[in-house]
Structure formats: structure tokens, C-alpha cells
Write a protein that holds these residues in place. Sequence first.
Motif, PDB file in Angstrom:
ATOM      1  N   GLY A  77       0.812  -1.218   0.000  1.00  0.00           N
ATOM      2  CA  GLY A  77       0.000   0.000   0.000  1.00  0.00           C
ATOM      3  C   GLY A  77       0.841   1.260   0.000  1.00  0.00           C
ATOM      4  O   GLY A  77       0.533   2.232  -0.708  1.00  0.00           O
ATOM      5  N   LEU A  78       1.911   1.271   0.782  1.00  0.00           N
ATOM      6  CA  LEU A  78       2.800   2.434   0.827  1.00  0.00           C
ATOM      7  C   LEU A  78       3.499   2.637  -0.514  1.00  0.00           C
ATOM      8  O   LEU A  78       3.677   3.779  -0.962  1.00  0.00           O
ATOM      9  CB  LEU A  78       3.827   2.264   1.955  1.00  0.00           C
ATOM     10  N   PHE A  79       3.861   1.558  -1.159  1.00  0.00           N
ATOM     11  CA  PHE A  79       4.515   1.666  -2.464  1.00  0.00           C
ATOM     12  C   PHE A  79       3.556   2.254  -3.502  1.00  0.00           C
ATOM     13  O   PHE A  79       3.926   3.149  -4.272  1.00  0.00           O
ATOM     14  CB  PHE A  79       5.018   0.291  -2.921  1.00  0.00           C
ATOM     15  N   ILE A  80       2.324   1.762  -3.505  1.00  0.00           N
ATOM     16  CA  ILE A  80       1.324   2.294  -4.436  1.00  0.00           C
ATOM     17  C   ILE A  80       1.030   3.759  -4.115  1.00  0.00           C
ATOM     18  O   ILE A  80       0.923   4.604  -5.014  1.00  0.00           O
ATOM     19  CB  ILE A  80       0.052   1.431  -4.411  1.00  0.00           C
ATOM     20  N   GLY A  81       0.905   4.087  -2.836  1.00  0.00           N
ATOM     21  CA  GLY A  81       0.679   5.480  -2.433  1.00  0.00           C
ATOM     22  C   GLY A  81       1.826   6.379  -2.832  1.00  0.00           C
ATOM     23  O   GLY A  81       1.624   7.525  -3.265  1.00  0.00           O
ATOM     24  N   GLY A  82       3.068   5.897  -2.691  1.00  0.00           N
ATOM     25  CA  GLY A  82       4.230   6.681  -3.108  1.00  0.00           C
ATOM     26  C   GLY A  82       4.225   6.935  -4.603  1.00  0.00           C
ATOM     27  O   GLY A  82       4.562   8.037  -5.065  1.00  0.00           O
ATOM     28  N   GLY A  83       3.831   5.934  -5.363  1.00  0.00           N
ATOM     29  CA  GLY A  83       3.720   6.126  -6.812  1.00  0.00           C
ATOM     30  C   GLY A  83       2.659   7.154  -7.157  1.00  0.00           C
ATOM     31  O   GLY A  83       2.845   7.981  -8.055  1.00  0.00           O
ATOM     32  N   ALA A 110      10.696   4.017  -1.507  1.00  0.00           N
ATOM     33  CA  ALA A 110      11.909   3.439  -0.935  1.00  0.00           C
ATOM     34  C   ALA A 110      11.641   2.880   0.468  1.00  0.00           C
ATOM     35  O   ALA A 110      12.140   1.809   0.833  1.00  0.00           O
ATOM     36  CB  ALA A 110      13.016   4.482  -0.883  1.00  0.00           C
ATOM     37  N   GLY A 111      10.857   3.612   1.242  1.00  0.00           N
ATOM     38  CA  GLY A 111      10.482   3.110   2.571  1.00  0.00           C
ATOM     39  C   GLY A 111       9.673   1.826   2.474  1.00  0.00           C
ATOM     40  O   GLY A 111       9.869   0.887   3.263  1.00  0.00           O
ATOM     41  N   ALA A 112       8.781   1.747   1.489  1.00  0.00           N
ATOM     42  CA  ALA A 112       7.987   0.538   1.297  1.00  0.00           C
ATOM     43  C   ALA A 112       8.881  -0.634   0.903  1.00  0.00           C
ATOM     44  O   ALA A 112       8.690  -1.761   1.381  1.00  0.00           O
ATOM     45  CB  ALA A 112       6.918   0.771   0.231  1.00  0.00           C
ATOM     46  N   ALA A 113       9.871  -0.377   0.053  1.00  0.00           N
ATOM     47  CA  ALA A 113      10.802  -1.445  -0.334  1.00  0.00           C
ATOM     48  C   ALA A 113      11.613  -1.922   0.871  1.00  0.00           C
ATOM     49  O   ALA A 113      11.861  -3.130   1.031  1.00  0.00           O
ATOM     50  CB  ALA A 113      11.720  -0.954  -1.449  1.00  0.00           C
ATOM     51  N   ALA A 114      12.008  -0.997   1.730  1.00  0.00           N
ATOM     52  CA  ALA A 114      12.763  -1.376   2.927  1.00  0.00           C
ATOM     53  C   ALA A 114      11.904  -2.206   3.879  1.00  0.00           C
ATOM     54  O   ALA A 114      12.366  -3.220   4.426  1.00  0.00           O
ATOM     55  CB  ALA A 114      13.280  -0.125   3.632  1.00  0.00           C
ATOM     56  N   THR A 119      10.651  -7.433   6.135  1.00  0.00           N
ATOM     57  CA  THR A 119       9.607  -8.424   6.399  1.00  0.00           C
ATOM     58  C   THR A 119       9.962  -9.756   5.749  1.00  0.00           C
ATOM     59  O   THR A 119       9.712 -10.815   6.325  1.00  0.00           O
ATOM     60  CB  THR A 119       8.251  -7.911   5.895  1.00  0.00           C
ATOM     61  N   ALA A 120      10.548  -9.718   4.555  1.00  0.00           N
ATOM     62  CA  ALA A 120      10.979 -10.956   3.903  1.00  0.00           C
ATOM     63  C   ALA A 120      12.069 -11.649   4.717  1.00  0.00           C
ATOM     64  O   ALA A 120      12.053 -12.876   4.878  1.00  0.00           O
ATOM     65  CB  ALA A 120      11.471 -10.668   2.490  1.00  0.00           C
TER      66      ALA A 120
END
Length: 151
Positions: A77-83, A110-114, A119-120
Motif C-alpha cells: 500500500g505504501l509503495f502504491i501510495g508513493g507512486g 523506498a520506505g515501502a521497499a525497505a 519483512t521478507a
Amino acid sequence: MRTEAVVASALGDPDRLARELRAEAGARRWDQEKNPSAAAGAVFAVLGLGAIDILILLPILMTVVSVLFGFFMAAIGLFIGGGAVMVAGPIVGFPGGVLAAVLAGVGMMAGAAAIGALTAIATILLVNATVWFARLHYRLLKPALDNQPPA
């Protein structure tokens, strides 16, 4: 005939032996290939052992899995929101101008990727811990498998 009976009694319950073999196969597959299918196979093989400790471990394990799933969903969700901020911010008139909108969007992504990467890593550690827990419950297979000559 007598030696066969002695060997069969030494091996123990055939159902338990089959569950331990299945758990060891799942653990070895997880060691060889780190993918979601291998992780699920290893975790379900551990659950198939039917150890009484798993009844204690299961609520804790399900809670941790749920939290990890929530972090994965938050990262997506954060990644989509950042986009969306990066693309729509300059058009809508983001406070600070175009550069601020683009940088805010890239920072969110970048925060979403981190978060997703951490989490992975936590998920891999959880599966490794579950496999370790399963191997603690082997009473016969692990020493026998370790003493086999290399192929």
C-alpha cells in the motif's frame, strides 16, 4: 524373521516415521530452495508431526504470521501510495513544488521497499526457526540421516 521384528520395533511407529520423513523432506527442500512453496511445505510438514508442543506454538506462530502479512500489505500500500504521490503530486499542486512531490513519492516507495525487505528477512527467519523446532522433535531420523555416507 526374528531380526525383522527387532528392526521394526526399533524403528517405532510407522506413522510417526512417515511424518518424520515428510518433515525432513520438507526441511531439506526449504534448505535447497527458498521460495514460498518450499516454506509452506516445511511448515505444514512440521505441523504434521503432531507434537504436543505445536499446540502451544501454533497460536504464537499464527500471530507472528498475521503480523508479517500485515507488514507485507502495508509495504504494498505504501509503495502504491508513493507512486500516486510521485505522479499526481506535480499535477495537483503538492506543497513545496514539483521536486518535493517527486522526492516525497520516491521516499515513500523506498520506505515501502525497505519494509518489504525486512519483512521478507523476518519471514525467512521464522521458517528457519520452525524447521529447527521440528528437527528438535526427531528422535530417530536426524542421527541416522547424518551418518549416511555421501552419495
